[in-house]
Design a protein around this motif. Sequence first.
Motif, PDB file in Angstrom:
ATOM      1  N   ASP A  43     -38.462   1.657  -6.637  1.00 52.92           N
ATOM      2  CA  ASP A  43     -37.456   1.023  -7.231  1.00 52.92           C
ATOM      3  C   ASP A  43     -37.661  -0.275  -8.220  1.00 52.92           C
ATOM      4  OD1 ASP A  43     -34.594   1.756  -7.619  1.00 52.92           O
ATOM      5  OD2 ASP A  43     -34.155  -0.237  -6.701  1.00 52.92           O
ATOM      6  N   TYR A  54     -31.822  -1.034 -21.261  1.00 53.31           N
ATOM      7  CA  TYR A  54     -30.534  -1.902 -21.525  1.00 53.31           C
ATOM      8  C   TYR A  54     -30.990  -2.343 -23.101  1.00 53.31           C
ATOM      9  CZ  TYR A  54     -27.642  -2.588 -17.282  1.00 53.31           C
ATOM     10  OH  TYR A  54     -26.712  -2.592 -16.318  1.00 53.31           O
ATOM     11  N   GLN A  73     -27.478  -8.927 -17.564  1.00 59.22           N
ATOM     12  CA  GLN A  73     -27.682  -7.819 -16.935  1.00 59.22           C
ATOM     13  C   GLN A  73     -29.397  -7.321 -16.861  1.00 59.22           C
ATOM     14  OE1 GLN A  73     -26.027  -5.647 -14.607  1.00 59.22           O
ATOM     15  NE2 GLN A  73     -24.682  -7.704 -14.827  1.00 59.22           N
TER      16      GLN A  73
HETATM   17  C1  LIG Z   1     -32.594   4.369  -8.195  1.00 59.62           C
HETATM   18  C2  LIG Z   1     -31.621   3.155  -8.291  1.00 59.62           C
HETATM   19  N1  LIG Z   1     -30.546   3.322  -8.585  1.00 59.62           N
HETATM   20  C3  LIG Z   1     -29.389   2.347  -8.703  1.00 59.62           C
HETATM   21  C4  LIG Z   1     -29.762   1.155  -8.422  1.00 59.62           C
HETATM   22  C5  LIG Z   1     -28.791  -0.057  -8.252  1.00 59.62           C
HETATM   23  N2  LIG Z   1     -28.975  -0.638  -9.747  1.00 59.62           N
HETATM   24  C6  LIG Z   1     -29.965  -0.700 -10.218  1.00 59.62           C
HETATM   25  S1  LIG Z   1     -29.729  -1.546 -11.825  1.00 59.62           S
HETATM   26  C7  LIG Z   1     -28.313  -1.689 -11.557  1.00 59.62           C
HETATM   27  C8  LIG Z   1     -27.501  -2.104 -12.406  1.00 59.62           C
HETATM   28  C9  LIG Z   1     -27.562  -3.645 -12.656  1.00 59.62           C
HETATM   29  O1  LIG Z   1     -27.419  -3.979 -14.237  1.00 59.62           O
HETATM   30  C10 LIG Z   1     -27.727  -1.150 -10.161  1.00 59.62           C
HETATM   31  C11 LIG Z   1     -26.673  -1.157  -9.622  1.00 59.62           C
HETATM   32  C12 LIG Z   1     -30.964   0.856  -7.882  1.00 59.62           C
HETATM   33  N3  LIG Z   1     -31.539  -0.328  -7.447  1.00 59.62           N
HETATM   34  N4  LIG Z   1     -32.015   1.921  -7.755  1.00 59.62           N
END
Ligand SMILES: Cc1ncc(C[n+]2csc(CCO)c2C)c(N)n1
Length: 222
Positions: A43, A54, A73
């Motif tokens: 992750d 982004y 963000q």
């Molecule tokens: C595989 C994976 N999917 C979603 C997230 C959660 N997340 C990651 S970036 C983001 C938006 C931020 O602007 C969010 C909600 C994660 N950590 N890992």
Amino acid sequence: MFTKQLKKEVEPIIESIYNDPFIQGIIHGNLKKEAVKHYLKADSLYLNEFAKIYSLLIPKLDDRKGIQFLLGQIDFVMNGEVDAHYTLADYAGIDYKAVIEEGEWYPSSDHYIKHMYYNAYRYSDASFTICAMAPCPYVYQQLALKIAERNDLEGNPLKPWVDFYCTNMDELIGHLDRWVDEFSETASDEELNILRKNFVESCIHEKRFFNMSYNIETWEGY
Ligand SMILES: Cc1ncc(C[n+]2csc(CCO)c2C)c(N)n1
């Protein structure tokens, strides 16, 4: 509204992620530590790419306030969603900074990341990329709300992870939905279908990402 329809369509996918062992492990506070470690390794790299994607959206948007929000963000994501990830690292008793040094794009996260990049480079309108990105906050928010509804997390060391995604996602989801809904008003049926497919596929990528972590998926394990 178009995004409302998309969200309805993916309800069964979210329900099935909820029942998968990673989320069940969070709910019961007994998620195996190796799964948490693998998740963090994957992750941290996923988030780096998410931030870069982004930045690819910015020239496609014509909305000063929205762009300012995206810049915030990028900062948030580059810091690795710090609180949520430290909750997991503390639970697993690992040193977050040391563990993420060993990260890789494992097969399922690799596929997910490339799905987002493909859309960013293939289509000039931001909505195609946004539909590939939007399940990221949406799926986490929905899972967190569903977990919180159970009201049985007192004393669970992973409760702060759930609280984090219950509370931090609304504004982001609001911007993403607005951009896609605006574009959808003038989009062709063929374009709408690509948007829909991108959104559904990314929800499935979210499922695969959790299962990848739970199963310690690697390229060696073919
Ligand atoms: C595989 C994976 N999917 C979603 C997230 C959660 N997340 C990651 S970036 C983001 C938006 C931020 O602007 C969010 C909600 C994660 N950590 N890992």
